[in-house]
Design an enzyme around this catalytic site. Sequence first.
Site, PDB file in Angstrom:
ATOM      1  N   HIS A   1      12.576  39.568  24.045  1.00  0.00           N
ATOM      2  CA  HIS A   1      12.436  40.099  25.405  1.00  0.00           C
ATOM      3  C   HIS A   1      13.751  40.022  26.202  1.00  0.00           C
ATOM      4  O   HIS A   1      14.139  40.950  26.883  1.00  0.00           O
ATOM      5  CB  HIS A   1      11.387  39.286  26.184  1.00  0.00           C
ATOM      6  CG  HIS A   1      10.047  39.202  25.539  1.00  0.00           C
ATOM      7  ND1 HIS A   1       9.079  40.181  25.657  1.00  0.00           N
ATOM      8  CD2 HIS A   1       9.502  38.235  24.765  1.00  0.00           C
ATOM      9  CE1 HIS A   1       8.000  39.818  24.998  1.00  0.00           C
ATOM     10  NE2 HIS A   1       8.223  38.652  24.439  1.00  0.00           N
TER      11      HIS A   1
HETATM   12  O1  RIB Z   1       7.311  36.860  28.724  1.00  0.00           O
HETATM   13  C1  RIB Z   1       8.519  36.669  28.013  1.00  0.00           C
HETATM   14  C2  RIB Z   1       9.443  35.762  28.767  1.00  0.00           C
HETATM   15  O2  RIB Z   1       8.863  34.461  28.858  1.00  0.00           O
HETATM   16  C3  RIB Z   1      10.794  35.549  28.044  1.00  0.00           C
HETATM   17  O3  RIB Z   1      11.793  35.286  28.998  1.00  0.00           O
HETATM   18  C4  RIB Z   1      10.548  34.322  27.215  1.00  0.00           C
HETATM   19  O4  RIB Z   1      11.754  33.597  26.955  1.00  0.00           O
HETATM   20  C5  RIB Z   1       9.665  33.530  28.124  1.00  0.00           C
HETATM   21  O5  RIB Z   1      10.506  32.838  29.045  1.00  0.00           O
END
Ligand code: RIB
Length: 313
Positions: free
Chosen positions: A240
């Site tokens: 992500h």
């Molecule tokens: O939903 C994904 C996010 O939440 C990313 O930043 C992952 O590292 C967690 O922090």
Amino acid sequence: MTHKIILDTDPGIDDAMAIFFAFQSPDIEVLGLTTVYGNVPVTMSARNALTLCELAEQDIPVTQGVGMPWVGPESGYAHFVHGDDGFGNIDFPASQRDLDPRSSAQFIVDMARQHPGEITLVAIGPLGNLALALRLEPNLPQLVKGVAIMGGAAFVKGNVTPVAEANIWNDAHAAEIVFAADWDLKMFGLDVTNSVPFTPDFMDDLELRNQKLGGFVKKSSEFYTDFYSQGRDDRVCFFHDAMPLAYLVNPELFEMTRGHARVSTDPLNRGQTSVAPIGTTMSPLWLEASQIDVATKVDHERLRQLYLDTYAL
Ligand code: RIB
Ligand code: CA
């Protein structure tokens, strides 16, 4: 053009992949890592950030930030996704380097005053440090170039509740403050980050192109891939956090939709990021909400290639 950034992070396996991407990119200058709780407690975020800097041979400030949400009890953390150590339980030796003594919020304010209009705040964890920095320096929106976050889910479902994505859900009141501020905010939420699955072949390729940093990502993402592959007949994970950084380097990979954004803080909808695209509502309650840019599409293959090519540099 080189982007000066401060990377606010809760490392975290996809944070690690993003941090290495930023370090590798010739188009990004990382002025410092500011850490926050989220995937792991803030003390672990801070130690893990120091470890990533040491592995990447980066001598930049690392600060420890907020360890609690703006309102409500201590977080439950996401060790079930990132492992007990935040790195997929690979027992990687922790750095013994020292933290910068300032809080993350103070570091953000100091650097914004030192480099007025030049810094992009890239936040890839819960938003408590950015909210606190806004309270420390009410002129912060005028002192930074802009804000790019990994967080939210505008037109898709959440990953913690049906409506909320983890970073926003973890600190919805801080997110409400950050979304309402008068700055240029770009949101890279699950709308795009959940649309690009990464298979073990990609991690193998990262390691081939960069044995040290790619090898760390490959090894640490085994546990992370186990989590994301539950109930699937293939093995995948989702990196992500690198998306806002990829946008800085190559904005044409993305389709952006501008809209009025609101963050819910009521118990049922806590962390929901609702976006009304410009021209789709006449409701004063929505028209008065700040406008942000939301990433709604990304070129999968060119994005993957950008990551691989950057790790290979
Ligand atoms: O939903 C994904 C996010 O939440 C990313 O930043 C992952 O590292 C967690 O922090
Ligand atoms: Ca993160």
